[in-house]
Design a protein around this motif. Structure first.
Motif, PDB file in Angstrom:
ATOM      1  N   GLY A 109      13.757  18.600  -4.390  1.00 41.95           N
ATOM      2  CA  GLY A 109      13.827  19.479  -5.544  1.00 41.95           C
ATOM      3  C   GLY A 109      13.616  18.795  -6.882  1.00 41.95           C
ATOM      4  O   GLY A 109      13.960  19.365  -7.915  1.00 41.95           O
ATOM      5  N   LYS A 110      13.050  17.589  -6.877  1.00 40.68           N
ATOM      6  CA  LYS A 110      12.724  16.961  -8.163  1.00 40.68           C
ATOM      7  C   LYS A 110      11.535  16.034  -8.001  1.00 40.68           C
ATOM      8  O   LYS A 110      11.268  15.518  -6.919  1.00 40.68           O
ATOM      9  N   LYS A 111      10.804  15.877  -9.097  1.00 40.66           N
ATOM     10  CA  LYS A 111       9.605  15.038  -9.073  1.00 40.66           C
ATOM     11  C   LYS A 111       9.998  13.571  -8.986  1.00 40.66           C
ATOM     12  O   LYS A 111      10.836  13.105  -9.734  1.00 40.66           O
ATOM     13  N   ILE A 112       9.362  12.880  -8.046  1.00 36.98           N
ATOM     14  CA  ILE A 112       9.625  11.458  -7.845  1.00 36.98           C
ATOM     15  C   ILE A 112       8.289  10.736  -7.789  1.00 36.98           C
ATOM     16  O   ILE A 112       7.406  11.106  -7.007  1.00 36.98           O
ATOM     17  N   TRP A 113       8.139   9.725  -8.627  1.00 39.72           N
ATOM     18  CA  TRP A 113       6.903   8.948  -8.664  1.00 39.72           C
ATOM     19  C   TRP A 113       6.860   7.979  -7.488  1.00 39.72           C
ATOM     20  O   TRP A 113       7.834   7.298  -7.186  1.00 39.72           O
ATOM     21  N   VAL A 114       5.710   7.922  -6.832  1.00 38.36           N
ATOM     22  CA  VAL A 114       5.477   6.973  -5.744  1.00 38.36           C
ATOM     23  C   VAL A 114       4.350   6.048  -6.191  1.00 38.36           C
ATOM     24  O   VAL A 114       3.262   6.509  -6.547  1.00 38.36           O
ATOM     25  N   ASN A 115       4.614   4.763  -6.213  1.00 33.66           N
ATOM     26  CA  ASN A 115       3.634   3.764  -6.618  1.00 33.66           C
ATOM     27  C   ASN A 115       2.673   3.485  -5.468  1.00 33.66           C
ATOM     28  O   ASN A 115       3.105   3.097  -4.384  1.00 33.66           O
ATOM     29  N   ALA A 116       1.387   3.672  -5.708  1.00 30.66           N
ATOM     30  CA  ALA A 116       0.357   3.395  -4.705  1.00 30.66           C
ATOM     31  C   ALA A 116      -0.059   1.932  -4.825  1.00 30.66           C
ATOM     32  O   ALA A 116      -0.358   1.450  -5.919  1.00 30.66           O
ATOM     33  N   VAL A 117      -0.075   1.232  -3.682  1.00 30.06           N
ATOM     34  CA  VAL A 117      -0.413  -0.189  -3.668  1.00 30.06           C
ATOM     35  C   VAL A 117      -1.358  -0.469  -2.502  1.00 30.06           C
ATOM     36  O   VAL A 117      -1.121  -0.025  -1.386  1.00 30.06           O
TER      37      VAL A 117
END
Length: 182
Positions: A109-117
């Motif tokens: 229920g909330k936006k979470i940033w995922v770092n692409a590597v």
């Protein structure tokens, strides 16, 4: 036969690379959880590694390529050629990070940033122009890259994300001090 042999060799080489990167990720300190071979519902593929810890969430695409590479944004060039590399490892990492971010958003229920590597086992590459939405890191520097990142996740958020992801992976690595046993 030749095509099947080459695809099999490529898969074996990729699997070997993923195991090597898993070994590097085991060096992360307490507070980090490493998920290997993650496949979320409605995702577009499997994710080589997902790391969750105090400095953020990292979706890591492992590439065990041989030869040298030049990276200019989203364009990869093999050796010193001006011809673009046909594979798009950066796009693969970005799409997978976006899918994981949407999955977390839907379930938490909330936006979470995922770092692409994208991590390469071969150190022979040069980033001429930094890609905009993903990072390229030599596998031997991966843990340092993760530890030096600036996203902060608190323990409660980490535990929620870990609880959600754990059912969708083939292997989890963590320090035993990070889990409260009943």
């Amino acid at each position: 036969f030749y095509t099947g042999y080459n695809r099999g060799y490529s898969w074996i080489k990729g699997d070997k690379g993923e195991k090597i990167v898993s070994g590097y990720l085991e060096d992360l300190p307490r507070g980090y959880f490493v998920f290997n071979n993650v496949k979320i519902p409605k995702g577009r593929g499997d994710y080589d590694h997902v790391v969750i810890g105090p400095t953020g969430i990292f979706l890591i695409e492992t590439k065990n390529y041989s030869g040298s590479f030049k990276i200019e944004g989203d364009n990869w060039f093999k050796g010193y050629s001006t011809r673009k590399f046909r594979r798009k490892p950066g796009n693969q990492a970005k799409v997978n990070a976006w899918d994981l971010s949407k999955f977390l958003d839907k379930n938490l229920g909330k936006k979470i940033w995922v770092n692409a590597v994208v991590t390469l086992l071969n150190e022979d590459f040069k980033v001429v122009k930094k890609p905009k939405y993903y990072s390229v890191v030599y596998a031997g520097h991966l843990t340092k890259f993760i530890l030096n990142h600036k996203n902060n996740l608190n323990k409660k958020a980490i535990n929620k994300i870990v609880s959600l992801i754990q059912d969708y992976c083939a292997e989890i690595f963590y320090k035993k001090e990070d889990v409260e046993f009943e």
